[in-house]
Design an enzyme around this catalytic site. Structure first.
Site, mmCIF file in Angstrom:
data_model
loop_
_atom_site.group_PDB
_atom_site.id
_atom_site.type_symbol
_atom_site.label_atom_id
_atom_site.label_comp_id
_atom_site.label_asym_id
_atom_site.label_seq_id
_atom_site.Cartn_x
_atom_site.Cartn_y
_atom_site.Cartn_z
ATOM 1 N N VAL B 16 0.833 -1.205 0.000
ATOM 2 C CA VAL B 16 0.000 0.000 0.000
ATOM 3 C C VAL B 16 0.870 1.259 0.000
ATOM 4 C CG1 VAL B 16 -1.786 1.288 1.240
ATOM 5 C CG2 VAL B 16 -1.895 -1.205 1.149
ATOM 6 N N GLU B 129 -10.725 5.894 5.105
ATOM 7 C CA GLU B 129 -11.522 5.365 3.997
ATOM 8 C C GLU B 129 -10.950 4.056 3.475
ATOM 9 O OE1 GLU B 129 -14.549 6.733 2.448
ATOM 10 O OE2 GLU B 129 -14.346 4.618 1.964
ATOM 11 N N GLY B 134 -11.189 -1.192 0.292
ATOM 12 C CA GLY B 134 -10.138 -0.729 -0.615
ATOM 13 C C GLY B 134 -10.474 0.603 -1.256
ATOM 14 N N GLY B 187 -1.298 -14.912 -5.257
ATOM 15 C CA GLY B 187 -1.058 -13.766 -4.381
ATOM 16 C C GLY B 187 -2.333 -13.150 -3.825
ATOM 17 N N GLU B 190 -2.909 -14.963 1.628
ATOM 18 C CA GLU B 190 -1.625 -14.994 2.340
ATOM 19 C C GLU B 190 -1.197 -16.448 2.548
ATOM 20 O OE1 GLU B 190 -0.187 -12.128 3.783
ATOM 21 O OE2 GLU B 190 -1.765 -10.787 3.077
ATOM 22 N N ASP B 201 -10.901 -10.607 9.028
ATOM 23 C CA ASP B 201 -10.773 -9.393 8.211
ATOM 24 C C ASP B 201 -12.146 -8.743 7.986
ATOM 25 O OD1 ASP B 201 -9.004 -7.843 6.063
ATOM 26 O OD2 ASP B 201 -10.841 -8.450 5.046
ATOM 27 N N LYS B 205 -13.885 -5.081 9.389
ATOM 28 C CA LYS B 205 -14.486 -4.100 8.485
ATOM 29 C C LYS B 205 -15.947 -3.849 8.838
ATOM 30 C CE LYS B 205 -11.316 -5.255 4.717
ATOM 31 N NZ LYS B 205 -11.108 -6.194 3.580
ATOM 32 N N GLY B 302 -5.602 -4.290 -2.774
ATOM 33 C CA GLY B 302 -4.597 -4.061 -3.794
ATOM 34 C C GLY B 302 -3.946 -2.703 -3.615
#
Lengths: 429, 429
Positions: B16, B129, B134, B187, B190, B201, B205, B302
């Site tokens: 990132v 944000e 993402g 990819g 993980e 995850d 969120k 990404g």
């Protein structure tokens, strides 16, 4: 001293105005919590005082000028629509140091740049989230969360009425006339449907979104426009056979030579997200150089969704009144790219025609198209009249130049074997 | 005097961080135009200075503390991830009057409310944000354009890795193990996929989005969580036969008695918009009392999409530095509703089991379920072993209470005719 309350003057008390009134009443607690103090409508301006109203309101007046001149009012919400008198009222409000929120797409499309400049000059907010896409967050995300991107392409279903009509035509195999009439009976289409079916409404909205996305004024007159009146049940039938749905889209793209903005019917591959947005729903797909594709969708019109966007703007204005920072979303002026005419477009086409049903016709048409750089990627045929030997041919072309394609069409029209060019529609691929 | 430049300290230079660096370099002109003056990264903090880097940068340091204490720096962008040392670094930055932008979902889910309070106390911006969805504008539209709505329900595909795995299982008829292994090779997952496949995850969120949507802290531990590891190719097969797709969703709903937030696999009717969001894409459907349903979708992870959101936040921070108004997005504290346990849920279920393939079995199971208020709406059966007389039954239930449903399941497990309760999955209808 900071104000302890926001006093709102509401111009217009029709469908949207009533929605704003209801939302400020029903959700007063949460609006107060978000702003930090209450917001209240102190006056409402209407054209005709004698009209029966759903809600009684003591501050009703037909002297709209007195509202924008009222020194007690902090924020004007304009939901009258149309250019005049909305434009003069908003200009007066800004001159009188009032923040302005409007749902008026025609006004913002035609005079938004000048009004934004005036608002910024006075350090005032001028918000218009409700002008495009009803309740869908679109204008502000383009100005904020997506603002770091160079927008490469944007395409959207921007008009709920025509999307409803096209959906009905496809699902119920209705003619356009029948679907339009039903939409009118359901209140989805106006008695005079011109603004929707001829694409003016979508043209306004695309001009607004493009102006924000490209940080330069995109004049509404330079947005190419075609409506849906020429779409027939036959076109929808052939589109389906070929794997497509017909939608009317607003599309804007940035090319090295300039910006091309256009509103017209499109054949969309069925797997495309926008091909699956039906009925009165709107959706916009934004392609940014870093974010990739983002799609924002929801109800594009109606009293409550439109009120939702107006009140979202009011919360922002209220926070800015409380904490400072008003006027911070002025339109940046980038080096202007030229606006490109539709003839510069490179796209694929759907082409339907009636021809003499005889040997070698297909070859002669394909040859003629080829002379203008138009090559074919798919074809469907059916015999329309055995007796008169008339056949119907539908072609899909590869991507070619619109100027050349139009020349090819005009040449084909005078070919003896071609009885009629029934329709041609651009294809998104 | 107003600053003529924004100096950014970047904490983290991984996927990132590199995206943020690239976007600030590639789109510097438009970022400058939107803010009103330039923004530049003056220092970058990394854990390991010896690691080979895609970009050379003179201001690289492994002394992260020195960056948040640097008096020259106006804004900290934190993209390290994890709670420690990110939390201490951000607290120090806020104490030093620096605005903070973070993409750190775990930190905001666990300590966001306290950090927001600290930022607001110092009239500073704290934006995140990029922590959810993402590149999709989600957090800020909830805080702004949709803020006037009472949110009734929100459901979303919040994790790209698991959506990719479930998409592959459905499209290629792969087992979960094979799909996971492929995702790792590409990819998308993980080496240790726990955080994704066990739903942590998505849980982070959903806690963040719920906290914003309901204006009260939704503790991450009170968000019910189930991962996808139990989903089999058989479940996806039967779901398809019955007209559904399996997705893992984060869902939060407001009931009169409280708020119920949950992350788990769901059978979604194929016509639902979220059922048609595939691969690594994320999407969130927000239902507000005025706006109706709004759906926001795009790339949920990404380097470039995440950078897009970070830079959107940076543009907002920059405008606030230029014009005032920082700290204007503090979290409102509403009267807290209680958080409801999963046993209070009312939903429909998909239930797959192996049973003795003999007369009256179906009736006895249906009777047993009925005793707990669970009635059936659909059924599929197949013989698994003619020799051993074992059959497989799949039920869909009508909406019932989760606590009662769980009791019914535990009773069924000890029924002699039931060989195995293979799986049960909630159904969204």
């Amino acid at each position: 001293m900071k104000p302890q309350m926001i006093r709102v003057g509401l111009l217009g008390f029709g469908t949207v105005g009533v929605g704003v009134f209801r939302m400020m009443r029903d959700n007063a607690d949460s609006i107060t919590r978000h702003i930090g103090f209450p917001a209240t409508i102190t006056r409402i301006g209407v054209h005709d005082l004698s009209k029966p109203r759903e809600f009684a309101f003591a501050g009703l007046t037909d002297d709209l000028q007195s509202i924008v001149n009222d020194p007690e009012i902090d924020v004007i919400i304009e939901v009258i629509g149309g250019v005049s008198p909305a434009r003069e009222l908003i200009e007066t409000a800004l001159n009188n140091k009032k923040h302005v929120i409007t749902a008026n797409k025609e006004l913002i499309a035609k005079h938004g740049a000048a009004l934004m400049k005036k608002a910024a000059g006075h350090s005032l907010d001028l918000h218009f989230e409700a002008a495009v896409g009803g309740g869908i967050p679109l204008v502000q995300p383009l100005k904020h969360q997506l603002a770091g991107n160079d927008v490469l392409k944007m395409m959207g279903i921007l008009n709920g009425t025509t999307n409803y009509i096209l959906t009905q035509m496809a699902e119920k195999k209705q003619s356009l006339d029948v679907a339009l009439k039903e939409a009118q009976e359901l209140g989805y289409a106006e008695a005079d449907p011109t603004s929707d079916v001829e694409g003016f409404d979508a043209q306004y909205k695309l001009a607004i979104l493009s102006t924000i996305a490209f940080s330069q004024e995109i004049p509404v007159d330079e947005v190419y426009r075609e409506g849906i009146m020429k779409i027939t049940a036959d076109d929808i039938h052939f589109a389906r056979i070929l794997g497509y749905r017909i939608k009317i889209l607003g599309i804007v793209e940035a090319f090295p030579e300039g910006i091309l903005a256009r509103v017209h019917p499109v054949l969309l591959p069925r797997r495309f997200p926008l091909a699956n947005v039906h009925d009165v729903y709107n959706a916009v797909q934004i392609r940014g150089d870093f974010v990739g594709d983002v799609i924002l969708s929801g109800r594009g019109a109606g009293s409550a969704p439109t009120a939702s966007s107006v009140i979202g703007d009011l919360i922002d204005v209220g926070r800015n009144i409380r904490l400072g920072g008003a006027g911070n979303v002025t339109m940046p002026e980038s080096d202007g790219l030229p606006l490109l005419p539709i003839e510069k477009l490179e796209t694929a086409y759907y082409l339907r025609m009636l021809v003499d049903d005889q040997p070698k016709v297909l070859g002669s048409i394909a040859t003629r198209l080829g002379e203008y750089g138009v090559s074919l990627s798919a074809m469907e045929m059916r015999v329309v009249s055995e007796k008169d030997k008339i056949g119907e041919i539908v072609f899909l072309t590869h991507i070619c130049n619109e100027g050349m394609f139009r020349k090819a069409i005009s040449v084909l029209e005078s070919e003896p074997v071609v009885k009629e060019i029934c329709s041609w529609i651009r294809v998104e691929s």
